[in-house]
Design a protein around this motif. Structure first.
Motif, mmCIF file in Angstrom:
data_model
loop_
_atom_site.group_PDB
_atom_site.id
_atom_site.type_symbol
_atom_site.label_atom_id
_atom_site.label_comp_id
_atom_site.label_asym_id
_atom_site.label_seq_id
_atom_site.Cartn_x
_atom_site.Cartn_y
_atom_site.Cartn_z
ATOM 1 N N PRO A 1 -3.641 11.224 -5.735
ATOM 2 C CA PRO A 1 -2.388 11.364 -4.987
ATOM 3 C C PRO A 1 -2.659 11.854 -3.571
ATOM 4 O O PRO A 1 -3.537 12.684 -3.346
ATOM 5 C CB PRO A 1 -1.620 12.416 -5.783
ATOM 6 N N ALA A 2 -1.917 11.297 -2.632
ATOM 7 C CA ALA A 2 -2.025 11.727 -1.238
ATOM 8 C C ALA A 2 -1.033 12.838 -0.950
ATOM 9 O O ALA A 2 -1.122 13.497 0.079
ATOM 10 C CB ALA A 2 -1.782 10.546 -0.302
ATOM 11 N N LEU A 3 -0.081 13.017 -1.876
ATOM 12 C CA LEU A 3 0.963 14.031 -1.744
ATOM 13 C C LEU A 3 1.682 13.934 -0.408
ATOM 14 O O LEU A 3 1.872 14.911 0.306
ATOM 15 C CB LEU A 3 0.392 15.424 -1.986
ATOM 16 N N LEU A 4 2.079 12.705 -0.102
ATOM 17 C CA LEU A 4 2.850 12.456 1.113
ATOM 18 C C LEU A 4 4.292 12.880 0.875
ATOM 19 O O LEU A 4 4.803 12.789 -0.228
ATOM 20 C CB LEU A 4 2.812 10.970 1.464
ATOM 21 N N ALA B 1 0.831 -1.214 0.000
ATOM 22 C CA ALA B 1 0.000 0.000 0.000
ATOM 23 C C ALA B 1 0.862 1.259 0.000
ATOM 24 O O ALA B 1 0.546 2.243 -0.671
ATOM 25 C CB ALA B 1 -0.951 -0.007 1.191
ATOM 26 N N ALA B 2 1.962 1.219 0.741
ATOM 27 C CA ALA B 2 2.869 2.378 0.777
ATOM 28 C C ALA B 2 3.542 2.580 -0.573
ATOM 29 O O ALA B 2 3.702 3.717 -1.027
ATOM 30 C CB ALA B 2 3.918 2.192 1.872
ATOM 31 N N VAL B 3 3.913 1.491 -1.229
ATOM 32 C CA VAL B 3 4.526 1.589 -2.557
ATOM 33 C C VAL B 3 3.525 2.180 -3.536
ATOM 34 O O VAL B 3 3.852 3.097 -4.294
ATOM 35 C CB VAL B 3 5.047 0.216 -3.037
ATOM 36 N N LYS B 4 2.297 1.675 -3.524
ATOM 37 C CA LYS B 4 1.281 2.177 -4.446
ATOM 38 C C LYS B 4 1.040 3.671 -4.226
ATOM 39 O O LYS B 4 1.023 4.460 -5.173
ATOM 40 C CB LYS B 4 -0.023 1.410 -4.290
ATOM 41 N N SER B 5 0.852 4.071 -2.984
ATOM 42 C CA SER B 5 0.588 5.470 -2.678
ATOM 43 C C SER B 5 1.750 6.359 -3.116
ATOM 44 O O SER B 5 1.548 7.408 -3.744
ATOM 45 C CB SER B 5 0.332 5.632 -1.177
ATOM 46 N N ALA B 6 2.968 5.944 -2.816
ATOM 47 C CA ALA B 6 4.144 6.719 -3.201
ATOM 48 C C ALA B 6 4.290 6.769 -4.723
ATOM 49 O O ALA B 6 4.691 7.798 -5.285
ATOM 50 C CB ALA B 6 5.401 6.130 -2.568
ATOM 51 N N LEU B 7 3.942 5.674 -5.396
ATOM 52 C CA LEU B 7 4.031 5.641 -6.853
ATOM 53 C C LEU B 7 3.040 6.616 -7.480
ATOM 54 O O LEU B 7 3.393 7.374 -8.390
ATOM 55 C CB LEU B 7 3.794 4.215 -7.359
#
Length: 142
Positions: A113-116, A88-94
């Protein structure tokens, strides 16, 4: 090879030895090619097939969400997620990185995008994936 066998192992009632994946749907050659980013714990080819054929809109998401799915030529790049990383972290960052690089299409139908900031341990894998998307898209355009 045309006559190649694939071994799938079921142990304890479940499929074993299968990687987790993130995958990127794109319109090859487009300036902003990425139309969807997904992730799955099943073999990527199975998940892509379900996107196209399952009548449940939560399973067949591309069929349900992407107008023109039957007309547009689309490519899907699937990337195995290293076991040390959270899928999930990879997907969000991607998704965030693809947006930052201006690669999300105006027709993008995936998670926003969550724009983390500070993607930490997933950053090297995500940068490699973004590079592969760019390289594939450039090759498809040429």
């Amino acid at each position: 090879m045309e006559n190649e066998a694939i071994l799938l192992q079921v142990r304890g009632g479940d499929l074993v030895g299968v990687s987790e994946w993130v995958y990127v749907w794109l319109r090859p050659g487009a300036d902003r090619p990425v139309v969807y980013v997904g992730s799955t714990a099943v073999p990527a080819v199975v998940r892509i097939w379900l996107h196209l054929h399952d009548t449940d809109p939560e399973v067949g998401r591309m069929k349900a969400r992407y107008p023109g799915i039957e007309q547009d030529d689309l490519d899907v790049l699937a990337f195995p997620v290293p076991s040390r990383l959270d899928r999930a972290a990879v997907k969000s960052a991607l998704v965030d990185r693809l947006e930052a690089r201006g690669l999300l299409s105006e027709r993008y139908v995936g998670d926003q995008p969550a724009l983390l900031t500070g993607n930490g341990s997933v950053a090297p894998a995500v940068e490699w994936m973004v590079g592969e998307v760019i390289a594939h898209n450039g090759a498809a355009a040429g």
